[in-house]
Design an enzyme around this catalytic site. Structure first.
Site, mmCIF file in Angstrom:
data_model
loop_
_atom_site.group_PDB
_atom_site.id
_atom_site.type_symbol
_atom_site.label_atom_id
_atom_site.label_comp_id
_atom_site.label_asym_id
_atom_site.label_seq_id
_atom_site.Cartn_x
_atom_site.Cartn_y
_atom_site.Cartn_z
ATOM 1 N N ARG A 57 0.823 -1.215 0.000
ATOM 2 C CA ARG A 57 0.000 0.000 0.000
ATOM 3 C C ARG A 57 0.857 1.264 0.000
ATOM 4 O O ARG A 57 0.513 2.264 -0.640
ATOM 5 C CB ARG A 57 -0.931 -0.031 1.222
ATOM 6 C CG ARG A 57 -1.859 1.184 1.366
ATOM 7 C CD ARG A 57 -2.755 0.999 2.585
ATOM 8 N NE ARG A 57 -3.502 2.210 2.934
ATOM 9 C CZ ARG A 57 -4.717 2.503 2.494
ATOM 10 N NH1 ARG A 57 -5.329 1.676 1.675
ATOM 11 N NH2 ARG A 57 -5.333 3.626 2.872
ATOM 12 N N THR A 75 -6.797 7.631 -1.942
ATOM 13 C CA THR A 75 -6.709 6.209 -1.622
ATOM 14 C C THR A 75 -7.597 5.982 -0.412
ATOM 15 O O THR A 75 -7.364 6.537 0.657
ATOM 16 C CB THR A 75 -5.262 5.800 -1.298
ATOM 17 O OG1 THR A 75 -4.427 6.087 -2.424
ATOM 18 C CG2 THR A 75 -5.184 4.312 -0.972
ATOM 19 N N SER A 76 -8.642 5.169 -0.577
ATOM 20 C CA SER A 76 -9.623 4.994 0.485
ATOM 21 C C SER A 76 -9.010 4.316 1.702
ATOM 22 O O SER A 76 -7.973 3.654 1.613
ATOM 23 C CB SER A 76 -10.806 4.153 -0.023
ATOM 24 O OG SER A 76 -11.481 4.813 -1.066
ATOM 25 N N ALA A 77 -9.672 4.473 2.841
ATOM 26 C CA ALA A 77 -9.247 3.785 4.058
ATOM 27 C C ALA A 77 -9.251 2.279 3.824
ATOM 28 O O ALA A 77 -10.115 1.740 3.130
ATOM 29 C CB ALA A 77 -10.174 4.144 5.212
#
Length: 415
Positions: free
Chosen positions: A42, A76-78
């Site tokens: 990530r 960038t989403s959680a």
């Protein structure tokens, strides 16, 4: 790529800790999704300079791009909601997946799950976003496993003739575009953050004939859709005597005669209490949704610093209702014995008591008819054979169809 120097061992340790948390909280429930989250780095997809502890925090989204006013338009989403959405989609090896809204990381996760025999296509309207996603996927070894396409996904995507097993929409959508349903296979699943009168639920829909039925839902927020599918809020400012404002935000129907609210903040405030209580630490997000779909005149609120309401932030929530020359908003007060709070409404205006009573009536209706059951969702596109909806169902008219929300077997005595 995030070129901030990282120790690979530290990144791997934090990544594993994140996955352990997602597993413990049942955000990840399948071995395929667990493996993908332990594999894809990530930290190589988030914005330049993002620290590892921020990157691998379960609740943190990370901005990718902002507009000239500083508003986030791509992120960038959680990790928790990325995990839940992938689980909602029910992906397995060999499936084909369409992602609407690019960033790179989520597409890499999808590619890991569907494997070499699967297909992942990621679409975004913003060339900066697609160029970045394409570059990061190439640098991390996923360039030949994900096709990144620059397009407005509100419209049919050229060259895509075979339907997809699953579609994941990673931006807040006010409606479901007909193009998405045209790209979805019979029995396929679409996971979409659907906006319903200002409230968002990430809903997993399964296609059943000419309509969609929900299989799951999650509470989360997303950056809004851009392009032809965009839907802007309408905001009305109520000034106080010092020139500060309370903002009323409407996404769907705007009540007539909002000019009647001029000077409303100078009136004496009233309040009403429901007798409905909740323990500390317990979610009541479904109450928010109930109010949004069953309370005519519903709106969301925002306040300037310096207003009376701003000084009392711990005693209210940003959900309101307009009734003619008055408005009310959701309030709470601590229980005398501690450990929880009572729901009620505070109101401004000559007829503030009526506005407060309207909200309290719906709080009590939710408590008696909807609190103990999970809402179900359905979507009926224009031209589908819609049923007669019962009193336990709220129907929201969209551009391309209707969304139906029900709390069976709730009745509508309070409406």
């Amino acid at each position: 790529m995030n070129t901030l120097r990282h120790d690979d061992a530290s990144a791997a340790k934090l990544r594993d800790a994140l996955v352990d948390t997602l597993l413990a909280n049942k955000m990840i429930t399948s071995p395929e999704v667990e493996r993908a989250f332990r594999t894809v780095p990530r930290h190589l997809f988030v914005a330049e300079g993002t620290p590892l502890d921020v990157t691998y925090n379960v609740d943190n989204s990370v901005a990718i791009k902002r507009d000239p006013d500083g508003v986030i338009i791509s992120s960038t989403s959680a990790a928790y909601i990325q995990a839940r959405m992938i689980e909602q989609a029910g992906l397995t090896a060999g499936m084909s997946v369409l992602e609407i809204g690019s960033g790179g990381f989520n597409a890499a996760l999808l590619a890991e799950i569907v494997g070499p025999a699967g297909r992942v296509i990621s679409v975004d309207i913003d060339p900066d976003v697609t160029d970045r996603a394409r570059e990061l996927l190439e640098q991390t070894g996923y360039g030949n496993r994900v096709d990144v396409v620059l397009a407005d996904a509100e419209n049919p995507l050229p060259g895509l003739h075979e339907p997809f097993d699953a579609i994941l929409v990673t931006v807040g959508a006010w409606d479901l575009a007909p193009a998405w349903l045209a790209h979805l296979s019979e029995g396929g699943t679409i996971v979409v953050p659907l906006r319903m009168n200002g409230l968002t639920r990430v809903i997993g829909f399964r296609r059943e004939g000419d309509h969609l039925v929900s299989t799951s839902s999650e509470v989360a927020g997303f950056v809004p859709m851009q392009g032809d599918g965009a839907r802007d809020e309408r905001v009305f400012l109520l000034p106080d005597r010092n020139g500060n404002h309370v903002k009323l935000r409407f996404e769907d129907d705007v009540p007539a005669g909002l000019d009647l609210l001029d000077g409303v903040l100078a009136t004496e405030r009233t309040e009403a209490w429901s007798g409905v209580t909740i323990k500390n630490g317990v979610s009541f997000a479904d109450l928010h949704l109930w109010l949004a779909v069953f309370l005519p005149g519903f709106c969301k609120l925002a306040v300037d610093e310096g207003t009376e309401m701003a000084a009392e932030r711990k005693g209210w929530f940003p959900f309101g209702v307009v009734r003619g020359d008055s408005f009310a908003y959701l309030a709470v007060r601590p229980l005398p014995e501690g450990g929880g709070a009572e729901f009620g409404a505070r109101a401004y205006g000559v007829h503030g008591d009526a506005a407060a009573s309207a909200m309290v009536d719906q709080i009590q209706a939710w408590d008696s008819q909807g609190r103990a059951v999970e809402p179900a969702f359905a979507y009926w596109p224009t031209g589908s054979d819609r049923p007669e909806f019962g009193n336990d169902t709220a129907v929201l008219v969209k551009t391309h169809g209707v969304a139906a929300i029900s709390w069976p077997p709730a009745a509508s005595a309070a409406r």
